[in-house]
Design a protein around this motif. Structure first.
Motif, PDB file in Angstrom:
ATOM      1  N   PRO A 197       0.823  -1.214   0.000  1.00 19.33           N
ATOM      2  CA  PRO A 197       0.000   0.000   0.000  1.00 19.33           C
ATOM      3  C   PRO A 197       0.855   1.262   0.000  1.00 19.33           C
ATOM      4  CG  PRO A 197       0.004  -1.025   2.167  1.00 19.33           C
ATOM      5  CD  PRO A 197       0.740  -1.951   1.243  1.00 19.33           C
ATOM      6  N   LYS A 198       0.366   2.255  -0.723  1.00 22.37           N
ATOM      7  CA  LYS A 198       1.050   3.550  -0.773  1.00 22.37           C
ATOM      8  C   LYS A 198       0.219   4.564  -0.014  1.00 22.37           C
ATOM      9  CE  LYS A 198       3.839   2.757  -4.744  1.00 22.37           C
ATOM     10  NZ  LYS A 198       4.698   3.423  -5.663  1.00 22.37           N
ATOM     11  N   THR A 199       0.910   5.486   0.610  1.00 27.05           N
ATOM     12  CA  THR A 199       0.261   6.489   1.437  1.00 27.05           C
ATOM     13  C   THR A 199       0.425   7.857   0.798  1.00 27.05           C
ATOM     14  OG1 THR A 199       0.833   5.181   3.386  1.00 27.05           O
ATOM     15  CG2 THR A 199       0.222   7.465   3.768  1.00 27.05           C
ATOM     16  N   ALA A 200      -0.666   8.617   0.738  1.00 27.15           N
ATOM     17  CA  ALA A 200      -0.607   9.983   0.222  1.00 27.15           C
ATOM     18  C   ALA A 200      -0.046  10.882   1.316  1.00 27.15           C
ATOM     19  CB  ALA A 200      -2.002  10.456  -0.196  1.00 27.15           C
ATOM     20  N   ILE A 201       1.047  11.555   0.991  1.00 24.46           N
ATOM     21  CA  ILE A 201       1.687  12.437   1.968  1.00 24.46           C
ATOM     22  C   ILE A 201       2.254  13.650   1.238  1.00 24.46           C
ATOM     23  CG2 ILE A 201       3.870  11.164   1.866  1.00 24.46           C
ATOM     24  CD1 ILE A 201       4.212  11.755   4.870  1.00 24.46           C
ATOM     25  N   ARG A 202       2.084  14.810   1.842  1.00 30.51           N
ATOM     26  CA  ARG A 202       2.637  16.033   1.265  1.00 30.51           C
ATOM     27  C   ARG A 202       3.832  16.438   2.112  1.00 30.51           C
ATOM     28  NH1 ARG A 202      -1.424  20.277   1.227  1.00 30.51           N
ATOM     29  NH2 ARG A 202      -0.370  21.223   2.974  1.00 30.51           N
ATOM     30  N   ILE A 203       4.969  16.561   1.432  1.00 31.08           N
ATOM     31  CA  ILE A 203       6.194  16.976   2.105  1.00 31.08           C
ATOM     32  C   ILE A 203       6.592  18.315   1.504  1.00 31.08           C
ATOM     33  CG2 ILE A 203       8.618  16.409   2.511  1.00 31.08           C
ATOM     34  CD1 ILE A 203       7.769  13.480   2.505  1.00 31.08           C
TER      35      ILE A 203
ATOM     36  N   ASN B  58       2.869   9.759  -3.332  1.00 30.04           N
ATOM     37  CA  ASN B  58       2.276   8.479  -2.930  1.00 30.04           C
ATOM     38  C   ASN B  58       3.443   7.570  -2.634  1.00 30.04           C
ATOM     39  OD1 ASN B  58      -0.477   8.932  -3.042  1.00 30.04           O
ATOM     40  ND2 ASN B  58      -0.529   8.608  -5.247  1.00 30.04           N
ATOM     41  N   ILE B  59       3.637   7.276  -1.357  1.00 33.06           N
ATOM     42  CA  ILE B  59       4.862   6.614  -0.915  1.00 33.06           C
ATOM     43  C   ILE B  59       4.531   5.311  -0.198  1.00 33.06           C
ATOM     44  CG2 ILE B  59       6.900   6.848   0.559  1.00 33.06           C
ATOM     45  CD1 ILE B  59       6.570   9.871   0.330  1.00 33.06           C
ATOM     46  N   GLU B  60       5.355   4.316  -0.448  1.00 35.37           N
ATOM     47  CA  GLU B  60       5.315   3.091   0.344  1.00 35.37           C
ATOM     48  C   GLU B  60       6.140   3.375   1.607  1.00 35.37           C
ATOM     49  OE1 GLU B  60       7.011  -1.417   0.074  1.00 35.37           O
ATOM     50  OE2 GLU B  60       6.624  -0.369  -1.810  1.00 35.37           O
ATOM     51  N   VAL B  61       5.453   3.813   2.667  1.00 36.04           N
ATOM     52  CA  VAL B  61       6.152   4.293   3.863  1.00 36.04           C
ATOM     53  C   VAL B  61       6.884   3.190   4.621  1.00 36.04           C
ATOM     54  CG1 VAL B  61       4.741   6.351   4.199  1.00 36.04           C
ATOM     55  CG2 VAL B  61       4.047   4.221   5.259  1.00 36.04           C
ATOM     56  N   SER B  62       6.600   1.928   4.322  1.00 38.30           N
ATOM     57  CA  SER B  62       7.291   0.846   5.022  1.00 38.30           C
ATOM     58  C   SER B  62       8.789   0.847   4.708  1.00 38.30           C
ATOM     59  CB  SER B  62       6.684  -0.509   4.649  1.00 38.30           C
ATOM     60  OG  SER B  62       6.850  -0.766   3.270  1.00 38.30           O
ATOM     61  N   LYS B  63       9.198   1.472   3.598  1.00 43.05           N
ATOM     62  CA  LYS B  63      10.613   1.545   3.239  1.00 43.05           C
ATOM     63  C   LYS B  63      11.333   2.697   3.936  1.00 43.05           C
ATOM     64  CE  LYS B  63      10.218  -0.394  -1.398  1.00 43.05           C
ATOM     65  NZ  LYS B  63      10.477  -0.153  -2.826  1.00 43.05           N
TER      66      LYS B  63
END
Length: 197
Positions: free
Chosen positions: A20-26, A32-37
């Motif tokens: 799953p990818k997470t929508a995040i604004r940096i 859309n990032i795979e935050v597990s990495k």
């Protein structure tokens, strides 16, 4: 036969399921990032979900060179060399960003393993039927490892400063000798420059 089909079905489902990818604004950019990495962002998302369970988009302040760091995580660290100008301060900033994000760039590799992976870019020759056949080296692995070496040089904590610094010196010397001796033929890393993507 139906038993075999029943056994293959779970395997096929796990092989096609994308993480799953997470929508995040940096900063000002949405990803859309795979935050597990990325352990830091994974913790950030978990904290935000616990604090505000109804949240749909996560917002984080700017992180220096995040776009390049993300490209390195997703496509291989060799992309960092291609994306940055040849400025040591920029590479140092990128290494600090990886440290902030808690990304294990060396992947737990020792200096010896990194040195061996650098050598994996070399072509080798094997004798076959009275002729020598060239076995191409793994240039992608060697390029990724070159960034890992730079990371260790800039930020690394060495277990034995004297011995490990001598190994780093040898690894850099090996790269320079190989690169300069193959200037016209491409060598390990080929003739592509940063602008030749």
């Amino acid at each position: 036969m139906s038993e075999v089909g029943g056994l293959l079905k779970p395997l096929q489902q796990t092989a096609t399921t994308a993480p799953p990818k997470t929508a995040i604004r940096i900063g000002d950019v949405s990803y859309n990032i795979e935050v597990s990495k990325i352990p830091y962002l994974s913790s950030f998302v978990d904290f935000q979900l616990n604090a505000q369970p109804q949240i749909t988009e996560f917002v984080h302040g700017p992180i220096p060179l995040f776009d390049i760091a993300l490209k390195g995580i997703e496509s291989g660290y060799r992309q960092c060399f291609r994306s940055l100008p040849p400025s040591l301060s920029q590479h140092h900033t990128l290494c600090n960003t990886y440290e902030l994000l808690c990304v294990d760039v060396p992947g737990g590799q020792s200096i010896n393993e990194i040195f061996n992976d650098l050598k994996s870019g070399r072509s080798d020759y094997e004798r076959e039927y009275k002729r020598y056949r060239e076995i191409k080296g793994n240039k992608s692995k060697a390029r990724d490892t070159a960034f890992k070496l730079l990371y260790l040089i800039l930020l690394g904590d060495f277990k034995d400063e004297t011995r490990d610094s001598a190994k780093v010196f040898n690894a850099v010397l090996l790269y320079l000798i190989r690169r300069l001796s193959n200037r016209g033929r491409g060598g390990w890393f080929g003739l592509r420059t940063r602008s030749d993507s």
